[in-house]
Design a protein around this motif. Structure first.
Motif: not given
Ligand SMILES: [Cu+2]
Lengths: 350, 458
Positions: B125-134, B139-140
């Motif tokens: 799996t991964t995690i994407h941080w939707h909408g967040i500037r990074l 970004d996942g």
């Protein structure tokens, strides 16, 4: 030699043992009674006929079971009476009687099963009728079209024809039994129960070949012939013995397989059908399916139950055949083509 | 409320974590709190780091954190969960820290966050941080910006929160399956200045859809359009918490959409304005009043209103199929078909059969009947005036005077002032003109009925 009621049972054979007057119908009848373990009669006088009639009437007072059917046939069938009197050779009457027993058993199980199938199919007809009627009303309210109605109406006619065919089958099978029993008039209105349940267990194969070689009447007759005719008869005896052994193995295989098939219907298919019926009603309750699906499921269940009845009938026929291969009498093919009711999916409003 | 997971993780996972995140000091992995039930938890007021007004997640919770040398540290565990969708139905989903959706992550604009992600799923799996500037590498997106997190491994995401707003997190690895299985959560970044965009109550939920065959427990993950369960935070009515507000409170509701269709979210009794999207806050002069806002696929919407009308106000998706639970879609419409007289006939074949649907489908809301295992009625729920006949994406905003600031308990049904409830007219009814239409159960419709006899013959 003759009992008061004109009925000959096995024990009188003891009195007849010394005599070798084959042509005597009482000797032939006693031989049949002893060999089959059922009572028979020589109908020579009006009193004899009356005695047999009374015994038959008493036996027909209750729904007829298979053994009683055999008893009635052996007492009452006039073709057997002719064989007692004709006395062509030592085993002629016995062979006729054994044929009659086998024929009676087969006719009995066919008649009972056909009647059960016909009455079960009434459920399918009621389901198809409700489907057609609901579709017609749905169309009146604007919720079904001509195509839906035509499909529903056609289904109803097809199922109605299934029922007509099944009723005819039941009538024909019953007439076959009636002929074996030698009945006519009011007595032909006898009542049939449903098929006997499967036994808890079945015979084991060990020893059946030897039993047949020992007990088959046709082999006895063939051995008898060897004494009179010499070498050709000896070859015929050998050939017949080999054939009998094969027939027994085949009959036993059919008996065993038909038992397993009938048991699978009883223990698996029918309970699974109950689960399916139940789950479909739950889905109807949840508005996940509509009443047409419920009614189509009823028809599927009817088909499964008809198949279960046919499987149980096939077991009883196979058992009758196995008996015949062990003691003698004509052997018939085990399986008869069953009814395949229409289980078409529900039409209407889709 | 939370159960320590430290022991359950085991030494192997800790070693894996250390191996992956070399920058993190020893004893580095923080606890991964676990939530065993779907009850809404009270707002989690910050005890460390900058101050803010915390949010309330419907039927959910906020993930506790720890401060570590200027970093706010969280620990998410991706794992199989059993989520109660409403009393009477459990779904076997994938989620985070014991539930689906996962816990809400709350932090403050300008903070540095370090998020440990442990994978206890049977696949990566991964995690994407939707909408967040990074930074791009945080970004996942599996394969694109990072290697996937293999089962049993722990990865670390580190970034600084440059912008406040409403965001979400979800996998970007075998995404179709993992989102259909319920993997998602909210990520709220509060403004640095607590006075900015301040509200009294800040509710949030994610929209998710599932296709769970009646009697099954797992969703069919290959379904694209024909879902049968439409959820707020993986809950359906009557299992969704009410949104309780004090009269006069400024209320924000944040909604994120991770289904594959749009949802017009409608609030009764108030006008609201759209104040934010996942792209940012909307300037006051650009806000327009609305009573329904469409939440597009893969987007977030924040709406705000003053709860100045007392009462029990429905809040729901306006697609009528989305306020139903599982139902058949190929059913004949029996409205106007009289079939009671056929009932005994059908009951001889099916003893438990009951005629339904002659007038509509409201029978369903009133009857208690045996259903397949683990299946909710298509419509249910009981209000003070009768059956609610709802399911899916439906709940109630309960506005009452004098509700204490942090009291989110259900106040019960609204007590209507006398004379303010619709009532039955008992006087003489005026002769109203009738629309011309088919008579009830009528046969004068322009439908050609096949007259061929289908009864008798046996
Ligand atoms: Cu919707």
């Amino acid at each position: 030699m003759r009992q008061a009621a004109g009925v000959v049972t096995g024990f009188v054979l003891a009195l007849l043992a010394q005599t070798s007057v084959i042509a005597d119908p009482y000797v032939a009848a006693a031989q049949v009674a002893q060999r089959l373990g059922v009572a028979t009669a020589v109908i020579a006088t009006d009193a004899d006929a009356e005695a047999v009639r009374q015994r038959v009437a008493a036996a027909l007072a209750r729904p007829l079971d298979a053994d009683t059917a055999v008893e009635i046939a052996v007492l009452n069938n006039r073709a057997l009476q002719a064989a007692y009197i004709a006395g062509e050779h030592e085993f002629a009457a016995l062979e006729t009687a054994l044929d009659l027993v086998g024929e009676t058993r087969r006719a009995y199980f066919n008649a009972v099963a056909a009647q059960q199938v016909a009455s079960y199919l009434e459920r399918a007809l009621a389901s198809a009728e409700a489907t057609a009627e609901l579709t017609r009303r749905l169309a009146q309210a604007g919720g079904a079209n001509r195509l839906d109605q035509a499909r529903a109406a056609e289904l109803y006619v097809k199922v109605a024809n299934d029922v007509r065919r099944a009723r005819l089958d039941a009538t024909l099978a019953r007439e076959e039994l009636t002929r074996a029993l030698g009945l006519w008039g009011a007595e032909a209105g006898y009542t049939l129960p449903t098929l006997p349940p499967l036994p808890a267990s079945i015979e084991v194969a060990a020893g059946v070949e030897a039993e047949a070689v020992r007990g088959r009447v046709d082999l006895m007759a063939a051995r008898h012939a060897v004494a009179h005719e010499g070498a050709p008869a000896a070859h015929r005896l050998e050939a017949l013995a080999i054939q009998v052994r094969s027939e027994v193995r085949a009959a036993f295989a059919a008996y065993q397989a038909s038992y397993e098939i009938a048991r699978a219907y009883r223990d698996d298919v029918i309970p699974l059908r109950r689960t399916i019926d139940e789950e479909i009603v739950y889905r109807y309750n949840g508005m996940l399916v509509d009443v047409f699906t419920v009614l189509a499921t009823v028809r599927e269940s009817v088909a499964a139950n008809v198949a279960a009845i046919s499987a149980l009938r096939d077991f009883h026929l196979a058992e009758a055949n196995l008996r015949a291969t062990l003691i003698g009498g004509a052997v018939a093919p085990t399986a008869k083509g069953g009814i395949t009711p229409h289980v078409d999916a529900a039409p209407g409003g889709h | 409320m939370t159960v320590s997971r430290r022991e359950m993780l085991g030494a192997g996972v800790l070693l894996g974590a250390a191996a992956v995140s070399g920058r993190v000091q020893a004893q580095a992995v923080p606890e991964a709190p676990h939530m065993p039930h779907p009850t809404m938890q009270p707002p989690l007021f910050p005890t460390s780091g900058p101050d803010y007004r915390p949010v309330v997640t419907l039927n959910g919770w906020t993930l506790p954190w720890r401060m570590n040398q200027g970093w706010k540290e969280f620990h998410l565990v991706a794992e199989p969960v059993v989520r109660e969708l409403a009393p009477g139905m459990n779904a076997h989903l994938w989620g985070y820290n014991g539930q689906s959706p996962g816990p809400t992550i709350e932090a403050v604009e300008g903070e540095k966050v370090r998020i440990f992600v442990t994978n206890r799923l049977p696949e990566h799996t991964t995690i994407h941080w939707h909408g967040i500037r990074l930074p791009n590498g945080m970004d996942g997106v599996g394969g694109l910006t990072q290697p996937q997190i293999k089962p049993g491994k722990t990865f670390v995401y580190e970034f600084e929160l440059r912008r406040s707003g409403t965001f979400m997190y979800h996998p970007h690895a075998d995404e179709m399956v993992q989102m259909a299985m319920g993997m998602m959560g909210m990520f709220i970044v509060h403004p640095r200045d607590p006075a900015v965009m301040r509200v009294d109550r800040d509710f949030l939920f994610l929209l998710a859809s599932y296709d769970i065959e009646p009697g099954n427990f797992v969703p069919r993950v290959t379904e694209m359009t024909d879902f049968n369960l439409w959820t707020f935070n993986s809950r359906v009515f009557p299992g969704i918490d009410p949104l309780v507000a004090g009269k006069g409170d400024r209320v924000r509701i944040r909604v994120g959409n991770l289904t594959m269709t749009n949802h017009p979210i409608h609030l009764h009794g108030h006008e609201f304005t759209l104040t934010g999207t996942d792209g940012g806050w909307i300037a006051p002069e650009r806000r327009i009043p609305e009573v329904t806002t469409d939440v597009p696929v893969g987007a977030m919407r924040a709406i705000e209103f003053i709860a100045d009308e007392e009462g029990d106000w429905a809040l729901h998706c306006h697609k009528s199929h989305h306020v139903m639970n599982a139902m058949g879609h190929g059913l004949a419409n029996f409205i106007g078909v009289q079939k009671r007289d056929l009932e005994p006939k059908i009951q001889r074949l099916v003893p438990d059969y009951m005629a339904m649907g002659n007038a509509g489908m409201a029978d369903m809301g009133e009857m208690e009947m045996l259903l397949p295992d683990n299946t909710l009625p298509m419509m249910s729920g009981q209000g003070q005036f009768g059956p609610l006949e709802m399911g899916g994406m439906f709940t109630v905003v309960k506005v009452r005077p004098g509700v204490a600031a942090n009291d989110y308990r259900d106040p019960g049904w609204y007590r209507h002032p006398p004379g303010t409830v619709a009532f039955e007219w008992t006087g003489v009814a005026p002769a109203a003109p009738r629309a011309e239409g088919p008579a009830p159960g009528g046969n004068a419709v322009e439908v050609q009925v096949v007259r061929r006899s289908t009864s008798g013959g046996h």
